[in-house]
Motif scaffolding. Structure first.
Motif: not given
Length: 664
Positions: A588-594, A548-555, A268-273, A616-620
């Protein structure tokens, strides 16, 4: 009390959402009225992520709020609690997924005393035992309960192993431990057992202990206790463990062998701060209290902590890859409060997940409860084709009819075969990590020169393998599954369950994606980032960017992986294509961040291990390998790297023939 008190009604968790709603409105159903029961009900559905901030009676208000029937989620907050059910009925593999003990605890707080299902996931059922929630696979009980017939407790306990029955009679594991685990004695069974043994049997024989109700014999299906070389707890569960221990035994507590206990904060580091990534259901103040409770407990008892980084987000690393990077060694026993603890089994140790009460008991006694597992042999044979990763092997195995039928439930998956020589330790950890999705107890790979090389390069350890660290010829296996890897192609798993695996090439229509997530304990390791970089550097060299329109996160999975990528110069490539790079966290894997979806219409392709509804949220969520995730981010739809390159070549040929510049 000789019979189980069941004052309330029966709740059938079936596939028909309207029938579920009818029960919540007061309608009583019979088993035949309920129709087809829901299979694969996950702990994410019994207690969704937002409910994990509670450790007391508040949990009962949230039970089943993530449950899905078709396209609906018919059970709202307080609904099951208000109607006063005593029995829940489900289908196959009830309680699959996370090790969160919040699920049976929530059921108990909601008034549920008995769960009946065709089969149960190992960790869920053990957690239920530990908190005094009864479980049964006897559907004949349903009509008897509805007639008002009393159900004798001993009838429910008769099919269970001796240890499980004793724990339930005592009222749960902590009370059992107080009475029967005041001293644990190491068994000497291994000295007289000359049968051909699997590696798992050898490790267990070296660590099994004798108690009042366990002789130290290792009989499959029977309960036992073993010593663990490492015990680790994550911040999501520390508050509940502390609450349970202090409520039962007061404070201060006396913990056994504190140097071998570790604490991790990673969810939850991203949710917390970072308010940008707060989503409904996980208020930062409650997540902050959860984290503070975790840190206070570790400090009070001198437990080594791996925690959040200073700044707006990120942690030192996710516990599972950190355990492989810093602690696990061949032949050891590791237990952690997360179902993906088998990750470290790739190093030739026995690593398995446990619930909160199991970890609390292990902290207090030094012994951890197990049900002695059988071993299932998985042979991957042949050269691994280019572009095929450990994730593809795992998704292929998850779709195997025998695995879908429950063959692996509660078993150790021993990964072997000629293909293993082609897989690095990072790739092997993907296989052992995803034993959680396969329903197994643990995953293990015999240690070899690649193991020693990993320990030298990553940890500076010159490790010498001992002769016993392998399975004996003639060792007994419950079954063997053989997979010819040369026949495999890139795999994806359709939304809803990791077992929905299909070859990507078999999908005639490719879903457009909104989010690509490249991270988690499964997809955030060094070689995963090598794969991401291979795709993205090719894309950058050909003038391509994230669609375009895609959010791509590398964590990154750990800070060591971040340092590795920095040293290799990967950051420039990630920036060139327009990817967002994140510090380590479950995220995102724990529905807890970007990377987590915010709307039901969003489609994600992810390198994580799980895609249960609401995970990981309400989506598919489509699950895929690292190269497929990166290629899809560039292409804007589900694509393998080979398909992305082929599409570019076709466009180049078409443009050349038309005398036009290539469209970037």
């Amino acid at each position: 009390m000789t019979h189980l008190e069941l004052p309330g009604r029966i709740l059938f968790l079936c596939n028909d959402g309207e029938k579920v709603r009818a029960q919540l409105s007061g309608t009583n159903l019979s088993l035949s009225d309920a129709g087809q029961l829901r299979n694969d009900i996950s702990t994410d559905e019994i207690t969704p992520g937002p409910s994990l901030v509670y450790v007391d009676e508040q949990l009962g208000r949230h039970v089943y709020t993530g449950f899905s029937a078709g396209d609906t989620q018919p059970i709202n907050k307080d609904a099951a609690l208000a109607v006063k059910f005593s029995v829940t009925v489900g289908g196959r593999r009830y309680g699959k997924g996370s090790s969160r003990e919040h699920s049976p605890v929530a059921e108990r707080y909601a008034g549920i005393r008995l769960v009946i299902a065709e089969s149960f996931e190992r960790i869920y059922r053990q957690n239920a035992d530990n908190v005094g929630l009864y479980t049964s696979t006897d559907f004949g009980l349903i009509e008897r309960i509805q007639r008002g017939e009393p159900i004798e407790i001993e009838e429910l306990l008769a099919p269970r192993d001796k240890l499980a029955a004793s724990i339930l009679r005592t009222g749960g594991l902590l009370l059992y431990g107080r009475e029967h685990l005041k001293s644990v004695r190491r068994s000497h069974v291994s000295e007289v057992d000359h049968r051909p043994l699997t590696l798992t049997q050898k490790i267990l024989a070296r660590n099994v202990v004798e108690t009042n109700h366990t002789s130290g014999e290792l009989i499959p299906g029977q309960g036992a206790f073993v010593r663990a070389d490492w015990r680790y707890i994550i911040e999501v569960y520390t508050g509940m463990a502390a609450h349970m221990m202090h409520a039962t035994f007061g404070r201060p507590l006396k913990l056994v062998d504190v140097p071998s206990i570790l604490g991790f904060a990673e969810h939850a580091s991203y949710i917390n701060r970072h308010p940008k990534y707060v989503h409904p259901g996980k208020p930062p103040v409650r997540m902050r209290v959860m984290h503070e409770t975790h840190e206070e407990f570790l400090k009070e008892y001198g437990i080594r902590s791996h925690g959040y980084l200073p700044g707006p987000g990120g942690s030192e690393g996710i516990c599972h890859p950190l355990m492989a990077e810093r602690y696990a060694l061949p032949g050891q026993v590791l237990v952690g409060t997360d179902s993906h603890t088998p990750h470290s089994g790739a190093l030739g140790c026995l690593a398995f997940g446990v619930g909160t009460t199991d970890m609390a008991s292990a902290m207090l006694t030094g012994a951890v409860r197990i049900t002695v597992p059988e071993t299932l042999r998985i042979e991957f044979n042949g050269e691994v084709p280019a572009g095929i990763t450990g994730k593809d092997l795992a998704l292929n195995l998850l779709a195997h009819p025998k695995i879908r039928g429950g063959l692996g439930l509660g078993k150790v998956f021993e990964f072997s075969g000629t293909s293993m020589r082609y897989l690095s330790i990072d790739e092997r950890t993907t296989l052992t990590n995803m034993v959680a999705e396969l329903g197994g107890f643990a995953g293990i790979v015999e240690p070899d020169e690649k193991t020693c090389e990993f320990l030298r390069e990553r940890r500076g350890i010159d490790f010498t393998l001992e002769p016993w660290m392998k399975s004996d010829p003639g060792a007994s296996y419950s079954d063997t599954i053989v997979v010819e890897t040369a026949l495999l192609s890139p795999m994806v798993a359709a939304p809803g369950d990791p077992g929905n695996g299909v070859p990507l090439s078999s999908l005639p229509e490719r879903p457009k994606i909104d989010i690509a997530f490249a991270g988690s304990c499964t997809g955030g390791k060094r070689e995963d980032f090598d794969a991401y970089h291979a795709v993205l550097s090719w894309a950058a060299d050909h003038g391509m960017r994230v669609a375009e329109g895609v959010e791509f996160y590398l964590q990154f999975g750990t800070m060591a992986v971040r340092d590795y990528c920095e040293a290799k110069g990967y950051s420039e490539t990630f920036q060139r294509v327009g990817a967002t790079v994140l510090l380590p966290d479950c995220g995102a894997c724990a529905n807890s961040g970007p990377g987590a979806s915010l709307r039901p219409d969003q489609v994600t392709v992810s390198a994580q291990n799980r895609n249960f509804p609401g995970r990981s949220g309400p989506g598919q969520i489509w699950l895929a390998s690292p190269p497929t995730v990166a290629a899809s981010a560039i292409g804007g739809e589900l694509l393998s790297f080979a398909e992305l390159k082929s599409r570019f070549d076709e466009q180049a040929i078409g443009a050349d023939k038309a005398g036009l510049p290539l469209e970037k």
